[in-house]
Design an enzyme around this catalytic site. Structure first.
Site, PDB file in Angstrom:
ATOM      1  N   LYS A 131       0.839  -1.198   0.000  1.00 53.88           N
ATOM      2  CA  LYS A 131       0.000   0.000   0.000  1.00 53.88           C
ATOM      3  C   LYS A 131       0.878   1.252   0.000  1.00 53.88           C
ATOM      4  O   LYS A 131       1.589   1.531   0.972  1.00 53.88           O
ATOM      5  CB  LYS A 131      -0.888  -0.034   1.249  1.00 53.88           C
ATOM      6  N   LYS A 215     -10.393  -0.029   5.775  1.00 55.95           N
ATOM      7  CA  LYS A 215     -11.579   0.297   6.570  1.00 55.95           C
ATOM      8  C   LYS A 215     -12.775  -0.597   6.223  1.00 55.95           C
ATOM      9  O   LYS A 215     -13.684  -0.778   7.040  1.00 55.95           O
ATOM     10  CB  LYS A 215     -11.957   1.774   6.441  1.00 55.95           C
TER      11      LYS A 215
HETATM   12  P1  ADP Z   1     -13.734   4.332  -1.116  1.00 56.52           P
HETATM   13  O1  ADP Z   1     -12.944   5.553  -0.843  1.00 56.52           O
HETATM   14  O2  ADP Z   1     -15.209   4.514  -0.926  1.00 56.52           O
HETATM   15  O3  ADP Z   1     -13.197   3.099  -0.419  1.00 56.52           O
HETATM   16  P2  ADP Z   1     -12.641   3.321  -3.633  1.00 56.52           P
HETATM   17  O4  ADP Z   1     -12.193   4.264  -4.696  1.00 56.52           O
HETATM   18  O5  ADP Z   1     -11.614   2.605  -2.816  1.00 56.52           O
HETATM   19  O6  ADP Z   1     -13.646   4.124  -2.694  1.00 56.52           O
HETATM   20  O7  ADP Z   1     -13.601   2.210  -4.274  1.00 56.52           O
HETATM   21  C1  ADP Z   1     -14.779   2.557  -5.001  1.00 56.52           C
HETATM   22  C2  ADP Z   1     -14.503   2.586  -6.505  1.00 56.52           C
HETATM   23  O8  ADP Z   1     -14.295   1.264  -6.998  1.00 56.52           O
HETATM   24  C3  ADP Z   1     -15.628   3.074  -7.366  1.00 56.52           C
HETATM   25  O9  ADP Z   1     -15.698   4.464  -7.389  1.00 56.52           O
HETATM   26  C4  ADP Z   1     -15.291   2.479  -8.750  1.00 56.52           C
HETATM   27  O10 ADP Z   1     -14.592   3.410  -9.527  1.00 56.52           O
HETATM   28  C5  ADP Z   1     -14.354   1.329  -8.426  1.00 56.52           C
HETATM   29  N1  ADP Z   1     -14.734   0.013  -8.915  1.00 56.52           N
HETATM   30  C6  ADP Z   1     -13.835  -0.952  -9.243  1.00 56.52           C
HETATM   31  N2  ADP Z   1     -14.428  -2.061  -9.664  1.00 56.52           N
HETATM   32  C7  ADP Z   1     -15.773  -1.820  -9.589  1.00 56.52           C
HETATM   33  C8  ADP Z   1     -16.927  -2.628  -9.893  1.00 56.52           C
HETATM   34  N3  ADP Z   1     -16.824  -3.874 -10.334  1.00 56.52           N
HETATM   35  N4  ADP Z   1     -18.152  -2.081  -9.691  1.00 56.52           N
HETATM   36  C9  ADP Z   1     -18.259  -0.806  -9.230  1.00 56.52           C
HETATM   37  N5  ADP Z   1     -17.204  -0.008  -8.939  1.00 56.52           N
HETATM   38  C10 ADP Z   1     -15.972  -0.507  -9.124  1.00 56.52           C
HETATM   39 MG    MG Z   2     -11.144   2.358  -0.688  1.00 55.28          MG
END
Ligand code: ADP
Ligand code: MG
Length: 315
Positions: A131, A215
């Site tokens: 990470k 988280k």
């Molecule tokens: P958070 O800050 O809420 O943890 P992340 O950016 O880590 O958000 O994860 C959410 C993102 O995952 C979404 O905004 C989307 O762009 C991405 N994503 C990846 N794969 C998928 C999928 N199969 N379906 C929907 N979203 C996806």
């Molecule tokens: Mg995330």
């Protein structure tokens, strides 16, 4: 007689908090509305949040302090996570308090619990830190950081070098007793912020670990420990998709854990973003009959619990 309230653990993603101090100040107002909507629907809510941009910012600020004044030793990552919990909790609890008052709800105290999360020092994640955190460095700066602080540095997609840390699985919430007491008393608690402060146990001593905990997994453990009915992961998409971003993408509304596991195996969910959410949802839904998980957009939380939108995962 009052009927038992539905207990919900909510995990807030990056979009609930923004990237800078003013952004966070504005974002928590919208986030507080979404949370208080659920309370008005008769739910008992417990809040978990991420801390990616915030812990990065704090880590950079503390690193700058050390560069300016060599007498200031380096700040451990565990301390940076603790700082981020307090800072985010401060903004969130005030926004929640104000939103509750604006709606005439006077009887729900709001508090943030500084939460430590025990991790296993033998967790394989420690052998493979992946990470990236903090600011970008040149190759020379990276070598100095490796020699001086024992950091593990990796080249990040042609943009320079960054420190990488382990992301172990959460094993035990140290403050669970205190959290449970507050939640059982009807208080609105913010806990396990940023996945919790990673610690390892040595005898009676808790030692901060150089790691960050996801988280999504932390909120799953908290939801199980509090015997919640529902785990809601609020993020930047309204639903989970298969073939995400492809022309034949398909949004999913309702999934059994078996279907979800099949899609995980088929690689539909991006590691580090959607994958941990779906994995956490599966783990929670399978942990006891009747438990369900929901993944949806922050602004759609109320529609989500009313069954109108989002992706529901159940066994
Ligand atoms: P958070 O800050 O809420 O943890 P992340 O950016 O880590 O958000 O994860 C959410 C993102 O995952 C979404 O905004 C989307 O762009 C991405 N994503 C990846 N794969 C998928 C999928 N199969 N379906 C929907 N979203 C996806
Ligand atoms: Mg995330």
């Amino acid at each position: 007689m009052e009927t038992k309230k539905r207990r919900i653990v909510i995990a807030l993603g990056g979009n609930a908090l923004g990237n800078t101090l003013p952004e966070q100040m504005a974002a928590v107002k919208i986030t507080a509305r979404a949370i208080v909507d659920l309370i008005e629907e008769g739910c008992e809510v417990v809040v978990v949040h991420g801390n990616g941009p915030q812990v990065g910012m704090i880590n950079n600020a503390m690193a700058a302090l050390t560069r300016e004044n060599p007498n200031q030793p380096n700040t451990p990552l565990s301390v940076c996570v603790a700082m981020s919990q307090a800072y985010i909790g401060y903004d969130l609890q005030n926004a929640l308090r104000e939103e509750l008052k604006n709606r005439g709800i006077e009887h729900i105290p709001v508090a943030t619990m500084v939460t430590q999360m025990r991790v296993d020092p033998e967790d394989p994640a420690f052998q493979n830190p992946s990470k990236p955190i903090g600011h970008f460095m040149t190759k020379e700066q990276a070598e100095v950081a490796e020699a001086k602080y024992g950091y593990i540095m990796k080249e990040d997609a042609g943009r320079g070098y960054r420190r990488v840390v382990a992301s172990p699985k959460p094993a035990e919430i140290i403050e669970i007793g205190a959290i449970r007491t507050l939640v059982d008393a009807g208080q609105l608690v913010i806990a396990c912020g940023g996945g919790g402060i990673p610690v390892t146990l040595k005898g009676n001593h808790l030692k901060g670990a150089s790691a960050v905990i996801d988280k999504d997994f932390a909120s799953c453990l908290l939801a199980k420990e509090l015997n919640a009915d529902c785990l809601i992961i609020l993020t930047a998409v309204e639903k989970v998709a298969i073939r995400f971003g492809k022309p034949d993408q398909e949004w999913l509304s309702d999934l059994t854990t078996d279907q979800a596991k099949r899609y995980v195996t088929e690689g539909h969910f991006a590691p580090g973003s959607m994958l941990p959410k779906v994995q956490a949802a599966i783990e929670f839904a399978e942990s006891k009959p009747g438990r369900t998980a929901l993944i949806t957009l922050l602004e759609k939380a109320k529609d989500g619990i009313l069954g109108k939108t989002g992706t529901r995962i159940h066994s």
